[in-house]
Scaffold this motif. Sequence first.
Motif, PDB file in Angstrom:
ATOM      1  N   VAL A  89       0.964  -1.226   0.169  1.00  0.00           N
ATOM      2  CA  VAL A  89       0.054  -0.099   0.028  1.00  0.00           C
ATOM      3  C   VAL A  89       0.943   1.144  -0.001  1.00  0.00           C
ATOM      4  CG1 VAL A  89      -1.876  -1.122   1.174  1.00  0.00           C
ATOM      5  CG2 VAL A  89      -0.176   0.080   2.611  1.00  0.00           C
ATOM      6  N   GLY A  90       2.255   1.144  -0.051  1.00  0.00           N
ATOM      7  CA  GLY A  90       2.963   2.307  -0.482  1.00  0.00           C
ATOM      8  C   GLY A  90       3.524   2.999   1.095  1.00  0.00           C
ATOM      9  N   MET A 150      -3.597   7.308   6.959  1.00  0.00           N
ATOM     10  CA  MET A 150      -4.429   6.433   8.157  1.00  0.00           C
ATOM     11  C   MET A 150      -5.511   5.554   7.191  1.00  0.00           C
ATOM     12  SD  MET A 150      -5.255   9.087  11.167  1.00  0.00           S
ATOM     13  CE  MET A 150      -4.077  10.194  12.000  1.00  0.00           C
ATOM     14  N   GLN A 151      -5.958   5.852   6.271  1.00  0.00           N
ATOM     15  CA  GLN A 151      -6.915   5.035   5.740  1.00  0.00           C
ATOM     16  C   GLN A 151      -6.181   3.607   4.978  1.00  0.00           C
ATOM     17  OE1 GLN A 151      -9.595   3.793   6.239  1.00  0.00           O
ATOM     18  NE2 GLN A 151     -11.196   5.419   5.235  1.00  0.00           N
ATOM     19  N   ARG A 152      -4.956   4.115   4.217  1.00  0.00           N
ATOM     20  CA  ARG A 152      -4.185   2.931   3.858  1.00  0.00           C
ATOM     21  C   ARG A 152      -3.675   2.000   5.015  1.00  0.00           C
ATOM     22  NH1 ARG A 152      -0.695   4.179  -1.061  1.00  0.00           N
ATOM     23  NH2 ARG A 152      -2.042   6.096  -1.912  1.00  0.00           N
ATOM     24  N   LEU A 177      -7.142   1.295  -4.676  1.00  0.00           N
ATOM     25  CA  LEU A 177      -7.894   0.276  -4.272  1.00  0.00           C
ATOM     26  C   LEU A 177      -8.363  -0.527  -5.281  1.00  0.00           C
ATOM     27  CD1 LEU A 177     -10.625   2.046  -1.831  1.00  0.00           C
ATOM     28  CD2 LEU A 177      -8.960   0.088  -1.246  1.00  0.00           C
ATOM     29  N   ARG A 178      -8.589  -0.225  -6.646  1.00  0.00           N
ATOM     30  CA  ARG A 178      -8.804  -1.054  -7.802  1.00  0.00           C
ATOM     31  C   ARG A 178      -7.789  -1.773  -8.100  1.00  0.00           C
ATOM     32  NH1 ARG A 178     -12.616  -4.371  -9.578  1.00  0.00           N
ATOM     33  NH2 ARG A 178     -12.998  -4.029 -12.073  1.00  0.00           N
TER      34      ARG A 178
END
Length: 377
Positions: A126-127, A144-146, A181-182
């Motif tokens: 996710v980087g 944070m969402q990652r 996400l995709r």
Amino acid sequence: MDVKIKNLSLTYGDFTAVKNLSLEIDNGESLVLLGKSGCGKTSTMRCVAGLEDPSGGSITIGDTAVVDADRSVNLSPNKRNVGLVFQSYAVWPHMTVLENVSFPLRMKKAPKSQIRAKALETLELVGLAHVAHKGASMLSGGQMQRVALARSLAMEPAVMLLDEPLSNLDARLREDLRVELRRLQVELGLTSIYVTHDQGEALALADRIAIMQDGRISQLATPEETYRRPASASIAEFLGVSNIFKVQPASPLDMRVRLAEHDLEVALDTADAMLTGDDSICIRPEHVRVASGPAPAGPNTWNGTVLVSVFQGAYARCTVQVDNGPAIDVHADVRDLAEFHQGDRVHVRLDPHHVRLLPQHAPVHDETVPVPVPQGV
């Protein structure tokens, strides 16, 4: 893994949030539940997650029945192997990024030698490997969402459940994370259920979109089919189509309808169009053409007056008040509309091929019975 939902119902007292819903999601498929607030989309996802106790029906993940009301089966969330990503970031601020991602692996009692390696591998995906040892409270909202996403991915869930995870982010970051996400969903072959009220997110992230209304699925289709062929006027309105007008029969022999509130006839190009008694026509603004001068002869060509012309960046939006007709929204290239100003006399043209005749409401979707979709534009 695949997910099978059959005759699912969820009630709260006298209110029924989900009504006899049936749906099958293939292994590796991204399904988006799309609808207005209160339509039942989040309630459906929470039933799959084990956060709600369904009133009836069954849910199967792979070969495991996680819910079966007839047999009183309702596995707890921790036994379903589902990953959850919520609208709120839900990271533990007192932990580092690495500790956040490692937490579910520790709960699953994975070998200590594997926990760190797996957590770092997922952060790389996710980087965020470069911030692994930072405190989670020091991150931006997008980071944070990652972290929340990485935490769910690390446990290798059978199904990933995402409840409007991008709604708290700014517009540019939302677009970037949609793409990310995709990419992850396709690259990892994740079976996912994504809940949103944003049609742009749904179009970007879905293999199929299930549009929900009043606790039921009204349309289930690919993103392109959903965009081009909404099954009802109410769905088209939700998807942002502004030119929707009630109609009544005019001349069925040459496929024309009359607007219910205006003395204006509109030509159609759908040979099998059938009026049901509560119908509307749907016209996407990008299909309307506007030009200076009086209207030439031809179907669906009307004179009018420009009410407003607005620059929107990638396109310009113009509203034209048709003589003896409605106000029609037009989306066109900025250069095409730059010359028009409020009060200018113009004409609009619309190919009959781009006029959709739709019932007000679609029939309830049933996975076992193919739902007829109106002809495309």
